[in-house]
Write a protein that holds these residues in place. Structure first.
Motif: not given
Length: 400
Positions: A97-114
């Motif tokens: 759902a990320a509309p910009n690079l900043e939220l994509l960074f956050l989503g990728r961080f959470i993905q990597g954590f899990g």
């Protein structure tokens, strides 16, 4: 050598469950690599910004393992695995759902954590139940299962680009994560008995990691893992830009070229599975070092000698993957062999070295060189030379 106080799992089931958990990591990496140039345009960023989505993912992946491993030593492998993969699913949906690079960074961080649970827990589950050549065989089977995802993912990513946008790729990742949660809930068994569990206290965790880091028998094999995977993830971050932007391949042609990488890794795992009970671990590592040395020379020479040639780039990639297949199960088994009582922490720290190497490799490839081609032809030969040096130093240490 299975602990009789818990039901345990067969070698085949352990390999399947562990392999699918581990496969989630490269799925999250390779599925959307064909879309990286498209992502640059859609989000109005640069090549470096797009490659940093890989770096953020690696950073979370590496650091979270240091938490995941001790949690699994306290609460068991299965429940911790389910919890972490639920986190991965949430990160995938946020990325979608990320509309910009900043939220994509956050989503990728959470993905990597899990997704960090995959490497740490699969190794701990093997160490809970198997040792020696049997453990090498299981880890080789896990590596073989692991290759199925990179084989399919770039092609699947190219098809998804024809059907929709890169956002849809993260929906696919979320679906895969839900499947892993269901697998752990219904088909996996707990491999760590209650009597073997370790308190989750900062002093205990720090003490266990200190014990591992000061043990040369753990540190040297882990460094080999980190270096070989830094090379792998370094060229993983670079190849879309070298082959798609530099040479002009379409995303589908890129996916076809990447089959060289996957076929080499599958072949290497098959050979290692055959040789693991026939020759010593030291000889397997010698084969790996020879292959990595040849690959480093190939990266330094072939792309310059044959500019614009896909084959000149994919030959050293394929040889590197052969070397990686040889060294990965042997180094992992060697690092964990003396630390069965803290297998979760040992599995997490080997994973930290492995994924941390990937983080360092992708970060260096993204930031230290003027362009992707320069990074590919400079960084990989240096990493190959350093890997050989570390292995030779370890052999000198053992013999003296």
């Amino acid at each position: 050598m299975t602990d009789k106080t818990v039901p345990g799992m067969s070698a085949r089931r352990t390999a399947i469950v562990g392999g699918l958990m581990v496969a989630t990591g490269p799925l999250s990496l390779t599925l959307y690599t064909p879309a990286l140039p498209t992502l640059v345009v859609d989000l109005g960023t640069t090549d470096a910004g797009a490659k940093l989505t890989l770096t953020v993912y690696f950073a979370a992946f590496a650091l979270a393992q240091l938490i995941c491993g001790p949690l699994s030593d306290r609460f068991g492998r299965r429940s911790v695995g389910i919890s972490f993969f639920v986190i991965y699913v949430l990160g995938s949906l946020l990325s979608a759902a990320a509309p910009n690079l900043e939220l994509l960074f956050l989503g990728r961080f959470i993905q990597g954590f899990g997704v960090s649970a995959g490497v740490a827990l699969s190794r701990a589950m093997v160490r809970d139940q198997f040792v020696g050549s049997e453990a090498i065989r299981i880890l080789t089977l896990i590596n073989l299962i692991l290759t199925v995802t990179p084989a399919v993912a770039p092609t699947l990513g190219s098809v998804i680009l024809l059907l929709g946008t890169w956002h849809l790729m993260f929906v696919v990742m979320a679906g895969f994560g839900l499947a892993i949660v269901a697998l752990l809930a219904t088909s996996a068994r707990e491999t760590l008995p209650e009597t073997a569990r370790v308190p989750f206290r900062p002093s205990v965790i720090v003490g266990n990691y200190r014990r591992l880091l000061v043990a040369p028998a753990f540190l040297f094999p882990s460094l080999l893992l980190g270096l070989t995977f830094s090379g792998f993830h370094g060229f993983t971050a670079l190849l879309p830009f070298v082959l798609i932007e530099g040479i002009g391949l379409t995303p589908f042609q890129f996916a076809m070229a990447m089959l060289v990488q996957t076929a080499s890794f599958i072949s290497g795992n098959l050979v290692v599975g055959f040789l693991s009970t026939r020759i010593s671990s030291e000889r397997l590592v010698t084969c790996a070092l020879a292959l990595l040395g040849l690959s480093g020379l190939g990266f330094a020479i072939l792309p310059h000698a044959f500019p614009g040639s896909v084959i000149a780039i994919m030959i050293p990639v394929g040889v590197w993957m052969l070397g990686l297949a040889f060294i990965s199960p042997v180094a992992t088994t060697a690092a964990m062999s003396g630390f069965g009582a803290i297998a979760g922490a040992a599995g997490a720290l080997t994973g930290f070295f492995q994924v941390g190497g990937g983080f360092a490799g992708s970060l260096a490839a993204s930031t230290l060189f003027p362009d992707a081609f320069s990074a590919l032809t400079t960084q990989l030969p240096l990493v190959a030379a350093l890997t050989i040096a570390v292995a030779l130093l370890d052999r000198w240490r053992i013999r003296h």
